[in-house]
Design a protein around this motif. Structure first.
Motif, PDB file in Angstrom:
ATOM      1  N   LEU A  71       0.814  -1.222   0.000  1.00 47.43           N
ATOM      2  CA  LEU A  71       0.000   0.000   0.000  1.00 47.43           C
ATOM      3  C   LEU A  71       0.844   1.268   0.000  1.00 47.43           C
ATOM      4  CD1 LEU A  71      -2.788  -1.030   2.520  1.00 47.43           C
ATOM      5  CD2 LEU A  71      -2.964  -0.856   0.035  1.00 47.43           C
ATOM      6  N   ALA A  72       2.124   1.137   0.348  1.00 47.68           N
ATOM      7  CA  ALA A  72       3.002   2.311   0.354  1.00 47.68           C
ATOM      8  C   ALA A  72       3.198   2.866  -1.046  1.00 47.68           C
ATOM      9  CB  ALA A  72       4.348   1.972   0.981  1.00 47.68           C
ATOM     10  N   GLY A  73       3.091   2.018  -2.054  1.00 49.06           N
ATOM     11  CA  GLY A  73       3.209   2.480  -3.431  1.00 49.06           C
ATOM     12  C   GLY A  73       4.559   3.096  -3.724  1.00 49.06           C
ATOM     13  N   ASP A  74       4.553   4.366  -4.127  1.00 51.42           N
ATOM     14  CA  ASP A  74       5.789   5.050  -4.512  1.00 51.42           C
ATOM     15  C   ASP A  74       6.497   5.722  -3.340  1.00 51.42           C
ATOM     16  OD1 ASP A  74       5.577   4.292  -7.103  1.00 51.42           O
ATOM     17  OD2 ASP A  74       4.672   6.159  -7.803  1.00 51.42           O
ATOM     18  N   ARG A  75       6.060   5.476  -2.132  1.00 54.33           N
ATOM     19  CA  ARG A  75       6.749   6.068  -0.988  1.00 54.33           C
ATOM     20  C   ARG A  75       8.100   5.411  -0.754  1.00 54.33           C
ATOM     21  NH1 ARG A  75       1.374   6.023   0.663  1.00 54.33           N
ATOM     22  NH2 ARG A  75       0.579   8.058   1.270  1.00 54.33           N
ATOM     23  N   MET A  76       8.255   4.186  -1.179  1.00 53.15           N
ATOM     24  CA  MET A  76       9.503   3.451  -0.976  1.00 53.15           C
ATOM     25  C   MET A  76      10.086   3.088  -2.347  1.00 53.15           C
ATOM     26  SD  MET A  76       9.826   2.981   2.367  1.00 53.15           S
ATOM     27  CE  MET A  76      10.805   1.543   2.676  1.00 53.15           C
ATOM     28  N   GLY A  77      11.397   3.211  -2.455  1.00 55.55           N
ATOM     29  CA  GLY A  77      12.077   2.710  -3.634  1.00 55.55           C
ATOM     30  C   GLY A  77      12.392   3.713  -4.725  1.00 55.55           C
ATOM     31  N   GLN A  78      12.114   4.979  -4.533  1.00 52.33           N
ATOM     32  CA  GLN A  78      12.436   5.963  -5.564  1.00 52.33           C
ATOM     33  C   GLN A  78      13.922   6.312  -5.491  1.00 52.33           C
ATOM     34  OE1 GLN A  78      10.399   7.025  -7.942  1.00 52.33           O
ATOM     35  NE2 GLN A  78       8.790   5.732  -7.111  1.00 52.33           N
ATOM     36  N   PRO A  79      14.603   6.390  -6.627  1.00 49.53           N
ATOM     37  CA  PRO A  79      16.036   6.689  -6.605  1.00 49.53           C
ATOM     38  C   PRO A  79      16.332   8.159  -6.324  1.00 49.53           C
ATOM     39  CG  PRO A  79      15.279   6.382  -8.863  1.00 49.53           C
ATOM     40  CD  PRO A  79      14.115   6.099  -7.965  1.00 49.53           C
ATOM     41  N   PHE A  89       9.726   9.166   5.187  1.00 49.42           N
ATOM     42  CA  PHE A  89       8.310   9.241   5.530  1.00 49.42           C
ATOM     43  C   PHE A  89       7.609   7.915   5.234  1.00 49.42           C
ATOM     44  CE2 PHE A  89       9.276  13.766   4.970  1.00 49.42           C
ATOM     45  CZ  PHE A  89       8.866  14.215   6.209  1.00 49.42           C
ATOM     46  N   GLY A  90       8.053   7.233   4.191  1.00 51.40           N
ATOM     47  CA  GLY A  90       7.491   5.928   3.854  1.00 51.40           C
ATOM     48  C   GLY A  90       7.759   4.886   4.927  1.00 51.40           C
ATOM     49  N   MET A  91       8.920   4.956   5.572  1.00 44.66           N
ATOM     50  CA  MET A  91       9.238   4.023   6.649  1.00 44.66           C
ATOM     51  C   MET A  91       8.282   4.195   7.824  1.00 44.66           C
ATOM     52  SD  MET A  91      13.333   4.186   6.819  1.00 44.66           S
ATOM     53  CE  MET A  91      14.327   3.949   5.377  1.00 44.66           C
ATOM     54  N   ILE A  92       8.007   5.421   8.176  1.00 43.83           N
ATOM     55  CA  ILE A  92       7.065   5.683   9.262  1.00 43.83           C
ATOM     56  C   ILE A  92       5.669   5.234   8.850  1.00 43.83           C
ATOM     57  CG2 ILE A  92       5.998   7.519  10.640  1.00 43.83           C
ATOM     58  CD1 ILE A  92       8.726   9.016  10.333  1.00 43.83           C
ATOM     59  N   TRP A  93       5.304   5.517   7.606  1.00 46.75           N
ATOM     60  CA  TRP A  93       3.990   5.145   7.103  1.00 46.75           C
ATOM     61  C   TRP A  93       3.827   3.634   7.082  1.00 46.75           C
ATOM     62  CZ3 TRP A  93       1.311   2.707   3.212  1.00 46.75           C
ATOM     63  CH2 TRP A  93       0.009   3.132   2.997  1.00 46.75           C
ATOM     64  N   VAL A  94       4.835   2.915   6.567  1.00 43.71           N
ATOM     65  CA  VAL A  94       4.771   1.445   6.504  1.00 43.71           C
ATOM     66  C   VAL A  94       4.690   0.865   7.914  1.00 43.71           C
ATOM     67  CG1 VAL A  94       6.124  -0.617   5.933  1.00 43.71           C
ATOM     68  CG2 VAL A  94       5.863   1.188   4.249  1.00 43.71           C
ATOM     69  N   VAL A  97       0.999   1.771   9.306  1.00 44.75           N
ATOM     70  CA  VAL A  97      -0.075   1.060   8.597  1.00 44.75           C
ATOM     71  C   VAL A  97       0.086  -0.453   8.776  1.00 44.75           C
ATOM     72  CG1 VAL A  97      -1.050   0.606   6.311  1.00 44.75           C
ATOM     73  CG2 VAL A  97      -0.508   2.922   6.988  1.00 44.75           C
ATOM     74  N   GLY A  98       1.320  -0.940   8.787  1.00 38.33           N
ATOM     75  CA  GLY A  98       1.541  -2.370   9.026  1.00 38.33           C
ATOM     76  C   GLY A  98       1.047  -2.787  10.391  1.00 38.33           C
ATOM     77  N   ALA A  99       1.312  -1.958  11.410  1.00 39.02           N
ATOM     78  CA  ALA A  99       0.817  -2.254  12.761  1.00 39.02           C
ATOM     79  C   ALA A  99      -0.702  -2.165  12.812  1.00 39.02           C
ATOM     80  CB  ALA A  99       1.443  -1.299  13.759  1.00 39.02           C
ATOM     81  N   LEU A 100      -1.270  -1.239  12.066  1.00 37.17           N
ATOM     82  CA  LEU A 100      -2.724  -1.090  12.017  1.00 37.17           C
ATOM     83  C   LEU A 100      -3.374  -2.324  11.401  1.00 37.17           C
ATOM     84  CD1 LEU A 100      -4.613   1.390  12.677  1.00 37.17           C
ATOM     85  CD2 LEU A 100      -4.664   1.761  10.224  1.00 37.17           C
TER      86      LEU A 100
END
Length: 178
Positions: A71-79, A89-94, A97-100
């Motif tokens: 669900l993180a989509g493009d928050r992770m992995g952009q060069p 920010f994606g790490m905090i989001w993952v 949301v993962g805990a949720l």
């Protein structure tokens, strides 16, 4: 059946990196949920074994972490530097949301609230665990970067080869330079 096996496509390096990223985060999420179970029950879980509900909590931790990465989509992995900024920010989001998701799967209604709360308490009480968790997310970001670069290379216009430079003598002979 043999035809299907012979004609299968071999995954590319980026696809293998993406699969490894999902496996890594699911295993770390399950491990994190296992640590949560052992903290709830103390050391007696290791001696008595896991109940089916405890096992479900561990499995839901892995599912929640992998689903959050999806669900993180493009928050992770952009060069690039912008990608690292987005990954923070994606790490905090993952994590949230993962805990949720894991909390909701483990215990509907109450788990939705207690999943992120338990994650926050566990990370603040064990800084080494928090460092390992975010190092894992950083490695997942690096793996997904490889996949994003591979996917983006499909849509890049190919660069034409550089023309050979002519020597000044050849240019004079052609009448282009006086």
């Amino acid at each position: 059946m043999r035809k299907r096996w012979r004609n299968r496509q071999i995954p590319t390096e980026g696809e293998r990196a993406r699969a490894l990223a999902y496996i890594t985060i699911a295993l770390f999420g399950a491990g994190f949920a296992f640590l949560t179970v052992t903290r709830m029950y103390g050391a007696r879980v290791l001696g008595a074994g896991l109940t089916w509900y405890d096992l479900w909590i561990v499995v839901s931790g892995g599912i929640g972490a992998a689903a959050a990465l999806f669900l993180a989509g493009d928050r992770m992995g952009q060069p690039g530097f912008r990608g690292i900024y987005r990954a923070l920010f994606g790490m905090i989001w993952v994590s949230f949301v993962g805990a949720l998701i894991a909390g909701t799967l483990a215990l509907p209604f109450y788990g939705t609230m207690f999943g992120p709360f338990t994650l926050g308490v566990t990370l603040t009480s064990a800084p080494l665990l928090a460092m390992l968790w975010f190092a894992n997310l950083l490695s997942v970001h690096a793996l997904l970067t490889r996949w994003h670069i591979e996917r983006d290379s499909i849509f890049v216009k190919p660069v034409p080869p550089m023309p050979l430079r002519r020597s000044p003598q050849r240019l004079r002979m052609a009448g282009r330079v006086s």
